[in-house]
Design an enzyme around this catalytic site. Structure first.
Site: not given
Ligand code: FMN
Length: 390
Positions: A77, A106, A156, A279, A282, A314
């Protein structure tokens, strides 16, 4: 440039998106320690090749929650994918469907679950829930999600605070977007994105919004102050998970677990699955890398609930490392966002095809024709990492 890997797609996305949008997707939080750690820990883990095994036919299929998937992957998501490509969430849903895998919508997507379901018929749609402070509105959202036929709900749990993403602030990309000369120049320098994404939104439905906000609360993301009713509730506890378990009849997954005790508690509260995740680096910048904590969690719990994992994937070999460390399947976020930013649905389809190809090659080198048979036997942790772990 014909993109040959996820990194090439990242570069295309960097060129096509305004800097504020690209960095929102690409970057981590604070000093990006967690993001660097993700890469370092995955690279430090080595795969052991086995020779002279018949690998003419590689099988990547698996089962998650009793459903067959062509690949051990779920599209993660991600908020606001519709800002990267017009109808970006639909592009992701269709690419996932065509690859035979689920797409997790999401709470903060730009396109609503109903619209995604209508535009991507037969897609296997999961839904990711952020619990809002207004629990009544959260319940209404859950009713919509059930009404749309979703079976798998992903709560989440790792976002009790808003992470400190300083470049977003500098770029004027905090939510709500604060109009600034810098952000305006940034958009003006990317006329293709302006015409193909933002103007299309503006002409068809107006300024992009979080599609799941209730009508009465819909605030344009450029406007100030989202009401506190729709803030992510940081009073959430295990009691709320038990309550959600009572109310949600389908599969329930808790996303964002990095500790053994939390994994155990999720199971005790009736969760069907967990996502071991930082996450994507992030949220908490000092978070451990999922790949380092996954083996202990999977050892204890994989027989009792479905263990998924994500962050930092990646390459196909990264997927192999997660599977060999105990994940049933992985979630992938940014790699697919780079894909849609570069080429919409076709870009996401291609990223999935590249990862599939890399997965197949890696399995061939490991002498392992079936992805679902991967185990710790295929892994060799580097000396320094092993020392750190003891
Ligand atoms: C731009 C962006 C927005 C995201 N938004 C959400 C979100 O709304 N809800 C959530 O549970 N995780 C969110 N995530 C985390 C992703 O679900 C996931 O855990 C993460 O992207 C995995 O790492 P990767 O980007 O290196 O594959 C977000 C990630 C990114 C990059």
């Amino acid at each position: 440039m014909r993109p040959l890997n996820v990194s090439d797609y990242r570069e295309l996305a960097r060129r096509r998106l305004p800097r504020g949008v690209f960095e929102y997707v690409d970057r981590g939080t604070e000093d990006e320690v967690a993001m660097r750690a993700l890469r370092d820990s995955l690279d430090a883990l080595k795969l052991v090749p086995k020779v002279l095994a018949d690998v003419a036919s590689i099988d990547l299929s698996t089962q998650v929650f009793g459903k067959a998937q062509a690949l051990p992957v779920i599209v993660a998501p991600t908020a606001m994918a519709g800002l990267l490509w017009y109808d970006g969430e639909v592009a992701l849903a269709r690419a996932a469907r065509d690859a035979g895998i689920p797409f997790c919508i999401s709470t903060q997507s730009i396109t609503s679950i109903e619209a995604i379901a209508a535009s991507a018929p037969a897609a296997d749609l999961w839904f990711q829930l952020y619990v809002w402070e207004n629990r009544g509105l959260t319940q209404d959202l859950l009713s919509r999600v059930r009404g749309a036929g979703v079976e798998t709900l992903v709560l989440t749990a790792d976002t009790p605070a808003s992470p400190k993403k300083e470049w977003n602030v500098r770029n004027g990309f905090s939510i709500p977007i604060v109009p600034s000369l810098r952000a305006g120049m940034d958009v003006a320098l990317h006329p293709r994105w302006l015409a193909r994404v933002l103007l299309r939104h503006l002409l068809r439905t107006g300024m992009p919004t979080y599609a799941h906000y209730p009508e009465a609360f819909k605030t344009r993301i450029t406007r100030s102050a989202v009401t506190s009713d729709l803030r992510i509730d940081n009073r959430l506890t295990w009691d709320d998970l038990r309550e959600l378990r009572r109310r949600w009849p389908g599969r329930l997954v808790v996303k964002g677990i990095l500790g053994l005790d939390d994994a155990q508690r999720a199971h005790d509260c009736g969760a069907d699955g967990i996502v071991v995740s930082s996450h994507g680096g992030r949220n908490l910048d000092s978070a451990p890398s999922p790949i380092d904590v996954l083996p202990a969690i999977a050892d204890r719990l994989a027989a009792r609930l479905t263990v998924l994992a994500d962050s930092g994937i990646r390459r196909g070999s990264d997927i192999v490392k997660y599977l060999a460390s105990g994940a049933q399947a992985v979630m992938i976020g940014r790699a697919l966002l780079y894909g849609i930013a570069a080429g919409g649905e076709a870009g996401a389809v291609d990223v999935l095809a590249l990862l599939r190809d890399e997965l197949e090659r890696t399995l061939a080198f490991l002498g392992e024709p079936e992805a679902r048979n991967l185990s710790s036997e295929n892994l060799r942790r580097s000396h320094s990492l092993a020392q750190r772990a003891t």
